[in-house]
Design a protein around this motif. Structure first.
Motif, PDB file in Angstrom:
ATOM      1  N   TRP B 101      -3.791   1.119  -2.315  1.00 33.76           N
ATOM      2  CA  TRP B 101      -4.384   1.062  -1.071  1.00 33.76           C
ATOM      3  C   TRP B 101      -4.119  -0.681  -0.807  1.00 33.76           C
ATOM      4  O   TRP B 101      -3.717  -0.887   0.320  1.00 33.76           O
ATOM      5  CB  TRP B 101      -6.011   1.329  -0.721  1.00 33.76           C
ATOM      6  CG  TRP B 101      -6.543   1.608   0.370  1.00 33.76           C
ATOM      7  CD1 TRP B 101      -6.488   2.600   1.190  1.00 33.76           C
ATOM      8  CD2 TRP B 101      -7.081   0.326   1.203  1.00 33.76           C
ATOM      9  NE1 TRP B 101      -7.248   2.313   2.328  1.00 33.76           N
ATOM     10  CE2 TRP B 101      -7.362   0.900   2.230  1.00 33.76           C
ATOM     11  CE3 TRP B 101      -7.133  -0.936   1.126  1.00 33.76           C
ATOM     12  CZ2 TRP B 101      -7.998   0.276   3.252  1.00 33.76           C
ATOM     13  CZ3 TRP B 101      -7.865  -1.740   1.853  1.00 33.76           C
ATOM     14  CH2 TRP B 101      -8.248  -1.178   3.009  1.00 33.76           C
ATOM     15  N   CYS B 104      -0.773  -1.597  -0.284  1.00 33.68           N
ATOM     16  CA  CYS B 104      -0.193  -1.056   0.861  1.00 33.68           C
ATOM     17  C   CYS B 104      -0.506  -1.816   2.192  1.00 33.68           C
ATOM     18  O   CYS B 104       0.193  -2.382   3.070  1.00 33.68           O
ATOM     19  CB  CYS B 104      -0.648   0.324   0.957  1.00 33.68           C
ATOM     20  SG  CYS B 104       0.093   1.464   2.088  1.00 33.68           S
ATOM     21  N   ARG B 105      -1.969  -2.331   2.380  1.00 29.39           N
ATOM     22  CA  ARG B 105      -2.433  -2.653   3.546  1.00 29.39           C
ATOM     23  C   ARG B 105      -2.678  -4.140   3.653  1.00 29.39           C
ATOM     24  O   ARG B 105      -2.625  -5.027   4.498  1.00 29.39           O
ATOM     25  CB  ARG B 105      -3.574  -2.059   4.068  1.00 29.39           C
ATOM     26  CG  ARG B 105      -3.184  -0.752   4.355  1.00 29.39           C
ATOM     27  CD  ARG B 105      -4.412   0.379   3.860  1.00 29.39           C
ATOM     28  NE  ARG B 105      -4.098   1.477   3.564  1.00 29.39           N
ATOM     29  CZ  ARG B 105      -4.046   2.631   4.429  1.00 29.39           C
ATOM     30  NH1 ARG B 105      -4.626   2.299   5.430  1.00 29.39           N
ATOM     31  NH2 ARG B 105      -3.709   3.851   4.044  1.00 29.39           N
ATOM     32  N   ILE B 117      15.272  -0.292  -1.054  1.00 28.14           N
ATOM     33  CA  ILE B 117      15.618   0.921  -1.799  1.00 28.14           C
ATOM     34  C   ILE B 117      16.929   1.447  -1.386  1.00 28.14           C
ATOM     35  O   ILE B 117      17.192   1.622  -0.329  1.00 28.14           O
ATOM     36  CB  ILE B 117      14.537   2.296  -1.324  1.00 28.14           C
ATOM     37  CG1 ILE B 117      13.134   1.910  -1.536  1.00 28.14           C
ATOM     38  CG2 ILE B 117      14.870   3.411  -2.173  1.00 28.14           C
ATOM     39  CD1 ILE B 117      12.517   1.525  -2.850  1.00 28.14           C
ATOM     40  N   THR B 119      18.797   3.838  -1.634  1.00 24.87           N
ATOM     41  CA  THR B 119      19.291   5.046  -0.840  1.00 24.87           C
ATOM     42  C   THR B 119      18.725   5.319   0.591  1.00 24.87           C
ATOM     43  O   THR B 119      19.240   6.265   1.111  1.00 24.87           O
ATOM     44  CB  THR B 119      18.630   6.048  -1.743  1.00 24.87           C
ATOM     45  OG1 THR B 119      17.464   6.049  -1.863  1.00 24.87           O
ATOM     46  CG2 THR B 119      19.465   6.236  -3.018  1.00 24.87           C
ATOM     47  N   MET B 120      18.049   4.196   1.066  1.00 21.90           N
ATOM     48  CA  MET B 120      17.256   4.301   2.385  1.00 21.90           C
ATOM     49  C   MET B 120      17.888   3.309   3.388  1.00 21.90           C
ATOM     50  O   MET B 120      18.437   2.331   2.815  1.00 21.90           O
ATOM     51  CB  MET B 120      15.805   4.088   2.296  1.00 21.90           C
ATOM     52  CG  MET B 120      15.192   5.150   1.465  1.00 21.90           C
ATOM     53  SD  MET B 120      13.532   4.794   1.602  1.00 21.90           S
ATOM     54  CE  MET B 120      12.736   5.983   0.705  1.00 21.90           C
ATOM     55  N   GLU B 124      14.275   3.068   7.452  1.00 20.88           N
ATOM     56  CA  GLU B 124      13.676   4.007   6.217  1.00 20.88           C
ATOM     57  C   GLU B 124      12.721   3.062   5.239  1.00 20.88           C
ATOM     58  O   GLU B 124      11.757   3.245   4.869  1.00 20.88           O
ATOM     59  CB  GLU B 124      14.520   4.872   5.733  1.00 20.88           C
ATOM     60  CG  GLU B 124      14.884   6.065   6.404  1.00 20.88           C
ATOM     61  CD  GLU B 124      16.017   7.135   5.611  1.00 20.88           C
ATOM     62  OE1 GLU B 124      15.815   8.021   6.025  1.00 20.88           O
ATOM     63  OE2 GLU B 124      16.750   6.461   4.639  1.00 20.88           O
ATOM     64  N   LEU B 128       8.598   2.891   4.915  1.00 24.46           N
ATOM     65  CA  LEU B 128       8.137   3.484   3.643  1.00 24.46           C
ATOM     66  C   LEU B 128       6.784   3.057   3.623  1.00 24.46           C
ATOM     67  O   LEU B 128       5.972   3.963   3.289  1.00 24.46           O
ATOM     68  CB  LEU B 128       9.198   3.174   2.736  1.00 24.46           C
ATOM     69  CG  LEU B 128       8.685   3.731   1.303  1.00 24.46           C
ATOM     70  CD1 LEU B 128       8.923   5.360   1.274  1.00 24.46           C
ATOM     71  CD2 LEU B 128       9.600   3.475   0.266  1.00 24.46           C
ATOM     72  N   PRO B 129       6.365   1.637   3.611  1.00 26.44           N
ATOM     73  CA  PRO B 129       5.062   1.515   3.657  1.00 26.44           C
ATOM     74  C   PRO B 129       4.220   1.888   4.389  1.00 26.44           C
ATOM     75  O   PRO B 129       2.792   2.337   4.320  1.00 26.44           O
ATOM     76  CB  PRO B 129       4.923  -0.083   3.479  1.00 26.44           C
ATOM     77  CG  PRO B 129       6.292  -0.492   3.453  1.00 26.44           C
ATOM     78  CD  PRO B 129       7.170   0.598   4.068  1.00 26.44           C
ATOM     79  N   SER B 131       4.428   4.977   5.844  1.00 24.13           N
ATOM     80  CA  SER B 131       4.037   6.419   5.349  1.00 24.13           C
ATOM     81  C   SER B 131       3.139   6.499   4.368  1.00 24.13           C
ATOM     82  O   SER B 131       2.506   7.517   4.353  1.00 24.13           O
ATOM     83  CB  SER B 131       5.380   7.279   5.259  1.00 24.13           C
ATOM     84  OG  SER B 131       6.116   6.717   4.310  1.00 24.13           O
ATOM     85  N   PHE B 132       3.403   5.591   3.563  1.00 20.84           N
ATOM     86  CA  PHE B 132       2.215   5.481   2.281  1.00 20.84           C
ATOM     87  C   PHE B 132       1.021   5.164   2.878  1.00 20.84           C
ATOM     88  O   PHE B 132       0.067   5.560   2.314  1.00 20.84           O
ATOM     89  CB  PHE B 132       2.725   4.393   1.404  1.00 20.84           C
ATOM     90  CG  PHE B 132       3.844   4.333   0.396  1.00 20.84           C
ATOM     91  CD1 PHE B 132       4.195   5.687   0.258  1.00 20.84           C
ATOM     92  CD2 PHE B 132       4.751   3.549   0.042  1.00 20.84           C
ATOM     93  CE1 PHE B 132       5.193   5.977  -0.702  1.00 20.84           C
ATOM     94  CE2 PHE B 132       5.855   3.634  -0.868  1.00 20.84           C
ATOM     95  CZ  PHE B 132       5.882   5.034  -0.999  1.00 20.84           C
ATOM     96  N   GLY B 134      -0.055   6.222   5.565  1.00 23.55           N
ATOM     97  CA  GLY B 134      -0.520   7.633   6.535  1.00 23.55           C
ATOM     98  C   GLY B 134      -0.010   7.711   7.707  1.00 23.55           C
ATOM     99  O   GLY B 134      -0.492   8.232   8.532  1.00 23.55           O
ATOM    100  N   ALA B 137       4.865   9.511  11.521  1.00 25.12           N
ATOM    101  CA  ALA B 137       6.094   9.175  11.361  1.00 25.12           C
ATOM    102  C   ALA B 137       6.876   8.668  12.820  1.00 25.12           C
ATOM    103  O   ALA B 137       7.679   7.645  12.748  1.00 25.12           O
ATOM    104  CB  ALA B 137       6.922  10.383  11.063  1.00 25.12           C
ATOM    105  N   ARG B 176       9.901  -5.248   5.929  1.00 28.64           N
ATOM    106  CA  ARG B 176       9.145  -4.171   5.405  1.00 28.64           C
ATOM    107  C   ARG B 176       7.769  -4.943   4.872  1.00 28.64           C
ATOM    108  O   ARG B 176       6.809  -4.019   4.828  1.00 28.64           O
ATOM    109  CB  ARG B 176       9.779  -3.888   4.080  1.00 28.64           C
ATOM    110  CG  ARG B 176       9.182  -2.659   3.361  1.00 28.64           C
ATOM    111  CD  ARG B 176      10.190  -2.442   2.150  1.00 28.64           C
ATOM    112  NE  ARG B 176      10.417  -3.366   1.041  1.00 28.64           N
ATOM    113  CZ  ARG B 176      11.048  -3.286  -0.261  1.00 28.64           C
ATOM    114  NH1 ARG B 176      11.650  -2.271  -0.251  1.00 28.64           N
ATOM    115  NH2 ARG B 176      11.108  -4.444  -0.828  1.00 28.64           N
TER     116      ARG B 176
END
Ligand SMILES: Nc1ncnc2c1ncn2[C@@H]1O[C@H](COP(=O)(O)OP(=O)(O)O)[C@@H](O)[C@H]1O
Ligand SMILES: [Mg+2]
Lengths: 330, 258
Positions: B101, B104-105, B117, B119-120, B124, B128-129, B131-132, B134, B137, B176
């Motif tokens: 947590w 993340c924040r 990443i 592949t993104m 994306e 990503l962070p 969506s982590f 919450g 979208a 990001r």
């Protein structure tokens, strides 16, 4: 942030969608290795499916072959009694509804160019040249009045029975269908039991090999994604999210591999049986519902094996310390 | 256990820095790496305070413990001894989920090797962070585009990292890092893999973000331009802080910088 104490859902929510996206992209990018992993699942599941469908197909084919053999044996006994059938008339008494074997038998002896049937109710005494040969009794009983009214007019005063000899007013009836002996049955049951044990043993080994190979592939995937996993942890991914990514990847492999594997396994078994017993016999009487059931079992087995295989790699990935995953000087 | 701000507030120390002007505090932090029988003392008892909204540069030769210090104050690994307080919360008291947590924040990380990443797409990577955290979208996408515009990559939101130059990748990484409006940005040698000009642009960008967003920036660097831009410079050697100074107090022409 600290000003808002009430009902804060600050919990790190991790949508399945994100994990799913990572899994799909990961598989796409590492397609070569994913395919190899998948092949492991496909082979394992195909093996299980071929064994399951073999036993389903065998039960169909064996029934058919036994029925054919039994019919042929009955025709043989009849011929031994009556000689050549062509052009003969045979009186038929229906003591019971004919069963599958009796129907096959009737179709065989009354096929065009062979004997002609004559039901008892249509029977009328005829001239010497036209007399029926003998009387065939379908089912168990032949009433004595029927025997007494017909036997004087037969070429051979003989009653042949297709099922049992319990009620035989002729006193010298011939039984066409002879059941397998007690000994035969016992031996067959024993062989079947041994075969089952062998099959289960082989299946266990196959499952183990499959699980280990998936596990190994996933461990490689973890090592390969070392930095990616560490980065995601830095960005706030929960351990449970990391685990979920690997379980999802594995379950997807299990699903796809399970579908492909069960189709291949079925095809393999069916073709093998068709080659030795004839295409019509195998594909004409496919036990569709039981085979679908076997496919469901195989799918479940594939997914369960994949999930079991993912436990260790997912644990390794989720326990990774982000700092370790980010070191540049290793 | 669900992370709540109430729980984090309860964890905050009540003594000492009551004003909250100190966003990170490290007290006697030691870190010992054990590999077999070999012990590496990467940090030998570091005490420091980092103030809200400042731009702190950390200098030191390779192997001096800069990255280790970053890992400690960025809640990426635990010190062998000593305490780290981020936003007054003792990091050692946090469980795995709470640490996540926090990362993340509270903190945005920028790495020498960008660590996007692969592949993104850029977007994306930036979302990503979120969506982590919450975030919805749709809202995440909107903010992602906004952030990529902010770092000057508005035209490239759907490119993969491999289609970008190093400088552009680092810009995505900066976007990001800002995703969840962190209080702190930790940048471990962000310009080390970039050429002079691109590195300079990156420093300008970070300085601008600090001014516009008020975010605390902590950066390990050898880059002279970065030193001149910062509020304070901290020298670290062999796991110890040697000196702390303001750019005005330093003679950039001295041998130390050549
Ligand atoms: N994970 C680790 N395991 C063992 N030794 C490490 C690890 N990380 C760093 N070190 C050692 O700790 C010391 C400090 O490293 P580091 O913090 O990466 O320095 P810097 O970032 O200033 O180059 C070095 O001697 C390095 O080899
Ligand atoms: Mg370093």
């Amino acid at each position: 942030m600290s000003s808002n104490h009430s009902a804060i859902q600050d919990q790190v929510r991790l949508p399945l969608r994100v994990a799913w996206g990572i899994v799909v992209q990961g598989i796409r990018i590492r397609l070569g290795r994913s395919v190899v992993t998948l092949l492991g699942v496909v082979l394992g599941v195909a093996f299980l499916m071929s064994i399951l469908s073999s036993s389903l197909l065998r039960s169909r084919v064996v029934g058919e072959i036994q029925a054919r053999q039994q019919t042929a044996a009955m025709v043989g006994f009849l011929l031994a009694e009556s000689g050549n059938l062509s052009g003969r008339t045979l009186v038929v008494w229906r003591g019971a509804e004919p069963d599958d074997i009796e129907q096959r038998f009737l179709r065989e002896i009354f096929r065009p160019g062979a004997a002609r049937p004559l039901e008892v109710k249509d029977f009328a005494p005829t001239g010497a040249d036209d007399r029926p040969s003998l009387i065939i009794v379908l089912g168990g009983a032949l009433p004595s009045d029927v025997w007494e009214s017909i036997s004087p007019h037969l070429r051979q005063p003989v009653a042949v029975f297709t099922r049992t000899l319990v009620s035989d007013p002729s006193g010298a009836g011939v039984l066409l269908r002879r059941p397998p002996s007690e000994e035969d049955l016992q031996r067959q049951a024993q062989e079947a039991a041994q075969q089952r044990v062998r099959t289960i043993w082989i299946l266990c080994i196959a499952a183990l090999v499959t699980i280990i190979s998936i596990s190994n592939a996933l461990l490689m995937s973890v090592t390969e994604r070392f930095r990616e996993i560490g980065t995601m942890k830095c960005l706030g991914a929960l351990s449970s999210f990391i685990r979920r990514v690997f379980f999802l990847e594995s379950a997807l492999m299990g699903l796809v591999g399970g579908v492909a594997g069960s189709l291949f396994g079925l095809l393999f078994a069916a073709i093998l049986y068709a080659l030795s017993y004839g295409w019509g016999l195998v594909f004409g009487s496919l036990p569709v519902l039981p085979l679908l059931g076997a496919m469901v079992i195989c799918l479940a087995a594939g997914i369960i094996a994949s999930i079991l295989a993912a436990i260790y790699p997912a644990g390794v990935a989720s326990r990774m310390v982000p700092a370790d995953a980010l070191r540049t000087n290793i | 256990m669900p992370v709540t701000t109430a729980r984090l507030d309860a964890l905050k120390i009540r003594s000492g820095d009551a004003s909250g002007s100190c966003v990170i505090r490290a007290v006697e932090v030691k870190k010992i790496y054990r590999m077999g029988t070999v012990e590496t003392h990467a940090l030998r008892g570091t005490t420091l305070e980092i103030y809200r909204g400042e731009y702190l540069s950390i200098m030191g030769p390779s192997g001096s413990g800069k990255s280790t210090l970053f890992n400690m104050i960025g809640a990426l690994s635990k010190p062998s001894s000593g305490k780290v307080y981020i936003d007054q919360v003792d990091v050692a008291q946090l469980d795995f989920d709470e640490l996540a947590w926090f990362r993340c924040r509270k903190i945005g990380y920028i790495f020498q090797t960008y660590n996007l990443i692969a592949t993104m797409t850029c977007l994306e990577n930036v979302t990503l962070p979120m969506s982590f955290a919450g975030m919805d979208a749709e809202a995440g996408r909107e903010r992602g585009v906004e952030l990529l515009k902010l770092v000057g990559l508005g035209e490239r939101i759907l490119h993969k990292p491999s289609e970008l130059s190093g400088g552009q990748q680092q810009r995505v990484a900066i976007a990001r890092a800002l995703a969840n409006r962190p209080d702190i940005i930790l940048a471990d040698e962000p310009t080390a893999n970039l050429d002079q000009k691109t590195g300079g642009e990156m420093i300008e960008l970070l300085a601008r973000l600090r001014n516009d967003l008020g975010v605390t920036i902590i950066s390990a660097t050898h880059d002279l331009k970065m030193l001149k831009r910062s509020d304070r410079i901290m020298w670290i050697n062999d796991g110890r802080i040697q000196k702390v100074a303001r750019p005005g107090e330093i003679d950039f022409s001295s041998n130390e910088f050549h």
